[in-house]
Design an enzyme around this catalytic site. Sequence first.
Site, PDB file in Angstrom:
ATOM      1  N   LEU B  37       0.820  -1.211   0.000  1.00  0.00           N
ATOM      2  CA  LEU B  37       0.000   0.000   0.000  1.00  0.00           C
ATOM      3  C   LEU B  37       0.856   1.264   0.000  1.00  0.00           C
ATOM      4  O   LEU B  37       2.007   1.248   0.454  1.00  0.00           O
ATOM      5  CB  LEU B  37      -0.888   0.038   1.256  1.00  0.00           C
ATOM      6  CG  LEU B  37      -1.988  -1.017   1.391  1.00  0.00           C
ATOM      7  CD1 LEU B  37      -2.659  -0.886   2.770  1.00  0.00           C
ATOM      8  CD2 LEU B  37      -3.020  -0.862   0.274  1.00  0.00           C
ATOM      9  N   SER B  38       0.280   2.346  -0.463  1.00  0.00           N
ATOM     10  CA  SER B  38       0.909   3.652  -0.312  1.00  0.00           C
ATOM     11  C   SER B  38       1.091   3.922   1.178  1.00  0.00           C
ATOM     12  O   SER B  38       0.157   3.719   1.960  1.00  0.00           O
ATOM     13  CB  SER B  38       0.002   4.721  -0.934  1.00  0.00           C
ATOM     14  OG  SER B  38       0.567   5.995  -0.767  1.00  0.00           O
ATOM     15  N   GLY B  39       2.268   4.309   1.581  1.00  0.00           N
ATOM     16  CA  GLY B  39       2.518   4.577   2.996  1.00  0.00           C
ATOM     17  C   GLY B  39       3.007   3.371   3.783  1.00  0.00           C
ATOM     18  O   GLY B  39       3.345   3.495   4.966  1.00  0.00           O
ATOM     19  N   GLY B  41       5.722   1.813   3.294  1.00  0.00           N
ATOM     20  CA  GLY B  41       7.164   1.941   3.522  1.00  0.00           C
ATOM     21  C   GLY B  41       8.044   1.374   2.424  1.00  0.00           C
ATOM     22  O   GLY B  41       9.257   1.227   2.605  1.00  0.00           O
ATOM     23  N   LYS B  42       7.470   1.095   1.250  1.00  0.00           N
ATOM     24  CA  LYS B  42       8.237   0.517   0.149  1.00  0.00           C
ATOM     25  C   LYS B  42       9.457   1.361  -0.212  1.00  0.00           C
ATOM     26  O   LYS B  42      10.579   0.859  -0.285  1.00  0.00           O
ATOM     27  CB  LYS B  42       7.380   0.392  -1.117  1.00  0.00           C
ATOM     28  CG  LYS B  42       6.184  -0.506  -1.007  1.00  0.00           C
ATOM     29  CD  LYS B  42       5.368  -0.508  -2.293  1.00  0.00           C
ATOM     30  CE  LYS B  42       4.845   0.862  -2.712  1.00  0.00           C
ATOM     31  NZ  LYS B  42       3.970   1.516  -1.710  1.00  0.00           N
ATOM     32  N   SER B 110       2.011  -1.516  -7.269  1.00  0.00           N
ATOM     33  CA  SER B 110       1.754  -2.717  -8.086  1.00  0.00           C
ATOM     34  C   SER B 110       0.722  -3.619  -7.408  1.00  0.00           C
ATOM     35  O   SER B 110       1.050  -4.730  -6.973  1.00  0.00           O
ATOM     36  CB  SER B 110       3.058  -3.463  -8.383  1.00  0.00           C
ATOM     37  OG  SER B 110       3.860  -3.684  -7.236  1.00  0.00           O
TER      38      SER B 110
END
Lengths: 203, 203
Positions: B37-39, B41-42, B110
């Site tokens: 998910l966005s946020g 931490g990727k 993705s």
Amino acid sequence: MSSNSATNITWHGHQVSRAERERLNGHRGVVLWFTGLSGAGKSSVANAVDGLLHARGVHTYLLDGDNVRHGLNNNLGFSAADRSENIRRIGEVARLMADAGLVTLSAFISPYRADRDRVRSIVGDGGFVEILVQASLETCEARDPKGLYRKARAGEIKDFTGIDAPYEPPLAPELVLDSDLRDVATLAAEVVTFLERNGYLAA
Amino acid sequence: MSSNSATNITWHGHQVSRAERERLNGHRGVVLWFTGLSGAGKSSVANAVDGLLHARGVHTYLLDGDNVRHGLNNNLGFSAADRSENIRRIGEVARLMADAGLVTLSAFISPYRADRDRVRSIVGDGGFVEILVQASLETCEARDPKGLYRKARAGEIKDFTGIDAPYEPPLAPELVLDSDLRDVATLAAEVVTFLERNGYLAA
């Protein structure tokens, strides 16, 4: 682990920069863009340059039809728009690879000046070395390594560069290599000398 | 220069292979595909891994929104087809970079399993490390580093992953990192340990 780790994941460390990657490699990232007629010797010279550089410990990668057309650009055909998009994508990938610190070699006919000039602006000045590999059409047709000229003359292939589609030579390429006059090893050495003299092989 | 050089330009030398590039680098080329998910931490974890590897002399490159969306994929929008093509092109570039011998890190949401599985097959088994970076939606929304969740909740952004578009977690990722439980430095170290244990950091 702290409650802080859950609410603030932002990484305050240092991002690895292009300059740091180049320092690790010991040389600059750059795009060597070979252009010319089919059969002029682009792939042969690019492969020879790749071999010479690799033997000196330079980090290289060669983009050519084999690794691009069936992958990244496998959803492009041969319309004018698709040919242009083909070169644009290759240019963008070359930019990323140079940013990664690689001496990136590209060997595509890329017949249109506007498409190559766009790649030059994508890559950015100083990092783009346009190399015209030239030979007379007669020579290229006599070589005809893939039998494409024969097919184009027979009308089995349309819009073939040099036969029924134009080739627009660069107006101010960084290098001109003449494969009518010199053999592959000599031309490859000329490229390496150019890179040395222009500081590309030092970080 | 001989008449032969004009009629036969074919280069009979050796083509530099992936194995030779990996030997020069001292490690394998591989794709580290961060998803989540966005946020979650990727980007933070990928940047930290990049920094740790670079400090050990590993040749790396990080693909993210900054260097891809405005370049290679600047002609793609946010339709379902364009999102899928976005991931496909990133996968193809990652494949080329791994072939160049780089440890290639990719940090994109993705969200669709089919898109990621296609990238896995593009890159080829053994060279693709799928890394799920997970955090609860509540955590991600509380972090909201770019203010995107707020906009999605307000209806200013549509089809936002986790809000009004699905996230399909990997069924068998090589690694799962939980940023609810661990901080960025700890998670990054887990990735490096994984690479060591699986032989990626030796040629």
